[in-house]
Structures are given as C-alpha cells and as structure tokens.
Design a protein around this motif. Structure first.
Motif, mmCIF file in Angstrom:
data_model
loop_
_atom_site.group_PDB
_atom_site.id
_atom_site.type_symbol
_atom_site.label_atom_id
_atom_site.label_comp_id
_atom_site.label_asym_id
_atom_site.label_seq_id
_atom_site.Cartn_x
_atom_site.Cartn_y
_atom_site.Cartn_z
ATOM 1 N N LEU A 437 149.659 15.347 36.949
ATOM 2 C CA LEU A 437 149.185 15.529 35.581
ATOM 3 C C LEU A 437 149.665 16.860 34.999
ATOM 4 C CD1 LEU A 437 145.495 14.221 35.806
ATOM 5 C CD2 LEU A 437 147.438 13.100 34.728
ATOM 6 N N THR A 438 149.692 17.890 35.822
ATOM 7 C CA THR A 438 150.143 19.206 35.365
ATOM 8 C C THR A 438 151.613 19.160 34.961
ATOM 9 O OG1 THR A 438 148.542 20.301 36.820
ATOM 10 C CG2 THR A 438 150.371 21.631 35.997
ATOM 11 N N VAL A 439 152.449 18.561 35.799
ATOM 12 C CA VAL A 439 153.879 18.457 35.492
ATOM 13 C C VAL A 439 154.095 17.624 34.227
ATOM 14 C CG1 VAL A 439 156.079 17.518 36.298
ATOM 15 C CG2 VAL A 439 154.607 18.780 37.875
ATOM 16 N N ALA A 440 153.403 16.491 34.132
ATOM 17 C CA ALA A 440 153.570 15.621 32.974
ATOM 18 C C ALA A 440 153.102 16.281 31.680
ATOM 19 C CB ALA A 440 152.807 14.313 33.194
ATOM 20 N N SER A 441 152.135 17.172 31.772
ATOM 21 C CA SER A 441 151.566 17.806 30.576
ATOM 22 C C SER A 441 152.348 19.020 30.116
ATOM 23 C CB SER A 441 150.113 18.212 30.841
ATOM 24 O OG SER A 441 149.323 17.106 31.180
ATOM 25 N N PHE A 442 152.868 19.817 31.052
ATOM 26 C CA PHE A 442 153.444 21.113 30.673
ATOM 27 C C PHE A 442 154.971 21.138 30.648
ATOM 28 C CE2 PHE A 442 149.161 22.244 31.972
ATOM 29 C CZ PHE A 442 148.805 23.206 31.028
ATOM 30 N N ALA A 455 152.419 26.330 26.150
ATOM 31 C CA ALA A 455 151.191 26.446 26.931
ATOM 32 C C ALA A 455 150.025 25.769 26.225
ATOM 33 C CB ALA A 455 150.866 27.915 27.194
ATOM 34 N N ILE A 456 149.880 26.000 24.923
ATOM 35 C CA ILE A 456 148.777 25.398 24.169
ATOM 36 C C ILE A 456 148.938 23.876 24.114
ATOM 37 C CG2 ILE A 456 147.699 25.240 21.898
ATOM 38 C CD1 ILE A 456 148.473 28.197 21.501
ATOM 39 N N THR A 457 150.162 23.433 23.814
ATOM 40 C CA THR A 457 150.418 21.990 23.766
ATOM 41 C C THR A 457 150.175 21.355 25.127
ATOM 42 O OG1 THR A 457 152.083 22.343 22.043
ATOM 43 C CG2 THR A 457 152.109 20.216 23.196
ATOM 44 N N GLY A 458 150.620 22.027 26.183
ATOM 45 C CA GLY A 458 150.421 21.505 27.534
ATOM 46 C C GLY A 458 148.952 21.359 27.884
ATOM 47 N N LEU A 459 148.145 22.351 27.508
ATOM 48 C CA LEU A 459 146.701 22.259 27.775
ATOM 49 C C LEU A 459 146.062 21.094 27.031
ATOM 50 C CD1 LEU A 459 145.730 26.054 27.687
ATOM 51 C CD2 LEU A 459 145.655 24.543 29.675
ATOM 52 N N VAL A 460 146.479 20.888 25.776
ATOM 53 C CA VAL A 460 145.957 19.758 24.995
ATOM 54 C C VAL A 460 146.341 18.433 25.651
ATOM 55 C CG1 VAL A 460 146.081 18.554 22.790
ATOM 56 C CG2 VAL A 460 145.912 21.052 22.835
ATOM 57 N N LEU A 461 147.606 18.322 26.069
ATOM 58 C CA LEU A 461 148.061 17.095 26.731
ATOM 59 C C LEU A 461 147.322 16.880 28.051
ATOM 60 C CD1 LEU A 461 151.930 17.259 26.131
ATOM 61 C CD2 LEU A 461 150.298 15.659 25.101
ATOM 62 N N TYR A 462 147.099 17.951 28.770
ATOM 63 C CA TYR A 462 146.425 17.877 30.070
ATOM 64 C C TYR A 462 145.011 17.319 29.918
ATOM 65 C CZ TYR A 462 144.905 19.604 34.700
ATOM 66 O OH TYR A 462 144.437 19.715 35.981
ATOM 67 N N VAL A 463 144.274 17.876 28.966
ATOM 68 C CA VAL A 463 142.912 17.393 28.722
ATOM 69 C C VAL A 463 142.933 15.948 28.224
ATOM 70 C CG1 VAL A 463 140.835 17.728 27.333
ATOM 71 C CG2 VAL A 463 142.024 19.706 28.284
ATOM 72 N N THR A 464 143.890 15.646 27.352
ATOM 73 C CA THR A 464 143.993 14.289 26.816
ATOM 74 C C THR A 464 144.246 13.266 27.914
ATOM 75 O OG1 THR A 464 144.850 15.146 24.714
ATOM 76 C CG2 THR A 464 145.217 12.805 25.184
ATOM 77 N N LEU A 466 143.508 13.556 31.079
ATOM 78 C CA LEU A 466 142.304 13.426 31.905
ATOM 79 C C LEU A 466 141.269 12.517 31.241
ATOM 80 C CD1 LEU A 466 141.721 17.080 33.206
ATOM 81 C CD2 LEU A 466 142.278 15.074 34.587
ATOM 82 N N VAL A 467 141.115 12.657 29.914
ATOM 83 C CA VAL A 467 140.143 11.832 29.189
ATOM 84 C C VAL A 467 140.576 10.377 29.169
ATOM 85 C CG1 VAL A 467 139.097 11.415 26.931
ATOM 86 C CG2 VAL A 467 139.321 13.754 27.790
ATOM 87 N N LEU A 468 141.870 10.139 28.945
ATOM 88 C CA LEU A 468 142.358 8.763 28.845
ATOM 89 C C LEU A 468 142.378 8.069 30.200
ATOM 90 C CD1 LEU A 468 145.316 9.172 26.302
ATOM 91 C CD2 LEU A 468 143.049 8.216 25.874
ATOM 92 N N LEU A 469 142.857 8.781 31.219
ATOM 93 C CA LEU A 469 142.973 8.167 32.542
ATOM 94 C C LEU A 469 141.647 8.108 33.282
ATOM 95 C CD1 LEU A 469 146.339 9.768 33.752
ATOM 96 C CD2 LEU A 469 145.971 7.478 32.824
ATOM 97 N N ARG A 470 140.827 9.119 33.071
ATOM 98 C CA ARG A 470 139.510 9.212 33.733
ATOM 99 C C ARG A 470 139.618 8.807 35.200
ATOM 100 N NH1 ARG A 470 134.823 6.825 29.926
ATOM 101 N NH2 ARG A 470 133.632 8.239 31.254
#
Length: 485
Positions: A437-442, A455-464, A466-470
């Motif tokens: 997830l970290t690699v895919a997000s950042f 960095a900001i975009t990566g954090l948003v993608l990372y949280v997104t 996590l929420v979608l995949l749960r």
C-alpha cells in the motif's frame, strides 16, 4: 481503547517535545565539543529512562493482581523501597564522581566536552531517577485502570521542560537543556504521585496499608534486573552503532542519531503505547499461545499502518522536511540522505514494533528467565553486524544491521512464548500488505510532483486505499483491541 488513546497522546507529546529539543540543540549549538558532552550525558539519562519504562511494564501484571486482591498499597510500597535502593547509589555516584564520569563518557579527548558532561550529569541523573519512581506510580494507577493521570503528568512535564529550555537556552547556554530535563522529571513524578494520594484519601485507605508486603527486597530487585536487561540492551545496540557511524566522517553519527530518534519515536507512540496499556487486561485473562498470536498480530497491524505512512512520506519528502526542521546545516544532500536513512530504518521499525508489543507478554506469561541471555546475545550480535553493515553500505548498512539484531530479539521472544511460527506468518503478512500500500500510494505521486506535494498526495492516497480496501485482518485487529478490557 480509551486508555491506549491517553497513553498514545501522552507519548506523542513527549516524543514531540524531545524532537523540538533536538531541533533547538541543532540550531543553537551545531556540532561542537559542548554538544558532544551534552549528548554523552544524555545517553546516561536515556538508559535510566529506558530502565524505568521496563520496570513499569514488569510491575504492571503483579500490581494488577494485587489491586484485585486489595493489597495494592503494600505492593507499591515494596517496589518503591526497591527503587530507592537503586536510586541512592546512582545519585551519590554522580555527585561524588561527576568529573571522572564526564571524562570517561567523552573519552577524555576534550576538556570542554568532559566538563559539559559532568555538569549535565548532575541534573540528568536525578531526572532519570524521578522517572523510575514516576513509572512505578503510573503502574499503580494503571492497576486501577487509570491511565489518564499519568499521561497528563508525562505530557505536562515534557511541555514544561521544553518551555524552560526555549526560554533560557540563549542566555544560559547548553546547561539549560539539563535544567529542562530536570523540571520534566519533577512534574512527571509529582502528577501520578498526587493522583495516588487523592485515590487513597477517597477510599479512606488506612496508613497501615502502605506497609511493604509481598515479595522480598531481593526478589523485587531481581525482577527489576530481569525486566530492564532487554530494553537496556536494545538501547545499547544503538549506542554501540555510533562509533561505527563516526568512522564515515564528521556528521555521519549525528545523522544516524537524528534518523534513529525519529524512527524510535514513531515506534514508541504506536506499538509502545499499545504494549503498555494492554498488559493489565491481559494479566487478568487465562493466557495461551493462540491469545499471544492474536494479540501480537493485532497490535502490530495498527502500528505498522502508521509506520507505512511515515516511511512513505519521508521517502519522497525527507530532505525538505529535515532541512526545514534542523536548519541549513542539514540542507541539500545531507537532508536527503537523512530522510533516506529513516526509510532504511523501516525494517528496524517493523522488528521493533513486534518487540514492543511482545515484550510485555513475556511478563504476563511469566517467561522471563531467559531475558538476560537474550539481551547479552543481542548486543554481541550487533557489534559484528554493525561493522559489516558500515563496510558494505555505510549508514544504510548500519540501519540494516540494527534491524537484523532487533529481529533476532523478536524471534527469541516469540519462541519463548511458543508462538514463533504463527505470529511470524501474521507479522510478515501485515508488513507485506502495508508495504504494498505504501509503494502504491507514494511512488506514483513522487514521479510527477514535487517533494511536499508528493508526500501530501501520497498520504491522501494511502488513507483512501485503506478505507476502500478495509483489509480484513486490520478490521479484526481493531475490533480485538477495542474489546480488550
């Protein structure tokens, strides 16, 4: 989870204050003989604080049982007497032999460094001793499910100490750092002690209840030695790495110190908080291998999610963040390398997360006999690994060496609990998913955006994500920890 939140917020404030103190030192004094002396004495302070934290973890289960049996005050008094036996020689040694100790800590290469270390020791060792008693008081409160009082004390003490340092460092110099640490220790001890006193008054506890009871003094001192052996060894593994870092040139050891402190703060705030606050509820249960595996994997999942976010952010914007915080001396390649070094410490953070949540379980299960052997073996292993790592990969190799030694400790702890194979599978699965997830997000934002934007975009993608995949295991971990009482 409310207790975990209180403790985590407290540790976050403490770690944040420590980080700001590091920034103040870097900006005000740079890298001088004075800072060499300060950091040498600060290392002694850290060892005492680490021992205090270890003792706090070790006494939680017996104090929880004592509270259920109505003999908490006597048990606390007995442990306080044992802490006093340890503390008096420490304080006397510093007062009577500060100058020889200062020369010993600094290698006697600089009179300024030795003198600074001597002056700082006179303040920081008593401050560390205050943490020994504060940890005991905090455990007494935790035995009654009160984590908030101690959390407030730790946070308030750190904030007050930082305020004193910032207010006086320019006029008084580097000794103001020692004054701030001493003030922190005083408040950290005072708040939970007052909390215990108020609880005693509210319950009309008779004075006779404070009479020491339970284990003998020798048995209590023995339990302290067993409890502190491994945490102190983990700290010494880092300390013995510094001379190897220094061989790489001026500033290399400083970069390693800052990278390590950043990584260690993240582990402490996440896994350290979870390991601490879950020790008491687990002590009240029948403990089996399946429960060990479930607990270690569940607590590690939550901590690793935060580790992944931090590692990704530092991977794409570490240089900018480091230069902004520490000043122009850490700009350019120095800041970029330091940010990369924090990422290189990710495997160490994963291993340390496992150790932080597993270590308290050893005391809950009563499997402590081999801890001193594990501690000694870890230090012996780190020395050759550090030499090999620095030789092959410079500071990145040193980070890998530290990860390998810490992983060996985790393997030993899980094996002692009889949970090595199943817990390892769970931890590897968690680390693999979080890493993916970290690699895919950042990585994608880093290829097209600037450092901070990535960095900001990566954090948003990372949280997104996590929420979608749960992730099912993450959801189950959250439910398990919320239900733990």
């Amino acid at each position: 989870m409310r207790s975990g939140a209180w403790t985590a917020v407290s540790l976050l404030v403490v770690s944040g204050a420590a980080a700001v103190i590091g920034v103040v030192i870097a900006r005000e004094f740079g890298r001088t003989a004075q800072t060499d002396g300060l950091l040498a004495a600060y290392g002694v302070y850290i060892v005492i604080v680490v021992a205090a934290q270890a003792i706090r973890v070790a006494v939680l289960p017996p104090l929880a049982r004592a509270a259920e049996e109505g003999r908490l005050a006597g048990a606390l008094a007995g442990y306080a007497g044992a802490v006093l036996v340890i503390s008096i020689p420490l304080v006397l040694a510093v007062e009577l032999a500060a100058h020889p100790l200062g020369r010993l800590l600094t290698g006697n290469h600089s009179a300024i460094a030795a003198e600074t270390a001597s002056d700082v020791l006179r303040w920081t060792v008593p401050a560390g001793v205050a943490y020994l008693f504060a940890g005991l008081a905090a455990s007494g409160l935790a035995a009654n499910d009160d984590y908030a009082t101690a959390a407030v004390g730790f946070a308030a003490g750190s904030a007050a100490g930082l305020a004193l340092i910032v207010a006086r460092v320019e006029s008084e110099g580097i000794i103001a750092v020692a004054w701030g640490l001493a003030l922190t220790g005083s408040i950290v001890l005072a708040v939970p002690s007052v909390g215990l006193a108020i609880r005693a008054l509210r319950t009309d506890m008779p004075p006779s209840a404070v009479r020491p009871s339970g284990l003998s003094l020798g048995a209590r001192l023995g339990s302290f030695a067993v409890a502190a052996a491994l945490p102190i060894a983990l700290q010494l593994m880092y300390l013995v790495s510094l001379p190897f870092a220094a061989r790489l040139g001026t500033g290399a050891a400083t970069s390693f110190v800052y990278a390590y402190l950043a990584a260690a703060s993240l582990v402490t705030v996440t896994a350290g908080a979870l390991g601490l606050v879950t020790a008491v509820p687990l002590a009240r249960r029948d403990f089996a291998v399946a429960e060990t595996v479930r607990h270690v994997v569940s607590a590690s999942w939550l901590a690793l999610v935060l580790v992944g976010a931090a590692a990704g952010a530092f991977a794409v914007a570490g240089g900018v963040v480091v230069e902004t915080l520490l000043g122009s001396s850490y700009g350019g390649d120095v800041g970029t390398d330091l940010g990369r070094l924090i990422v290189s410490l990710s495997p160490w953070m994963i291993a340390s997360t496992g150790v932080a949540v597993t270590f308290p379980l050893v005391f809950v299960a009563g499997r402590t006999r081999r801890l001193p052997w594990v501690a000694g073996g870890a230090i012996a292993l780190q020395v050759p690994l550090a030499w090999l790592g620095v030789t092959l990969l410079d500071l990145d190799g040193l980070a890998i060496a530290l990860a390998c030694s810490t992983l060996a400790v985790l393997v030993a702890l899980l094996a002692e609990l009889g949970a090595l194979a199943p817990a390892s599978r769970g931890l590897v699965a968690a680390a693999a998913l979080v890493g993916s997830l970290t690699v895919a997000s950042f990585v994608p934002p880093a290829l097209v955006l600037g450092a901070l934007a990535a960095a900001i975009t990566g954090l948003v993608l990372y949280v997104t994500l996590l929420v979608l995949l749960r992730p099912r295991r993450l959801t189950l971990s959250w439910r398990y920890l919320r239900a733990l009482r």
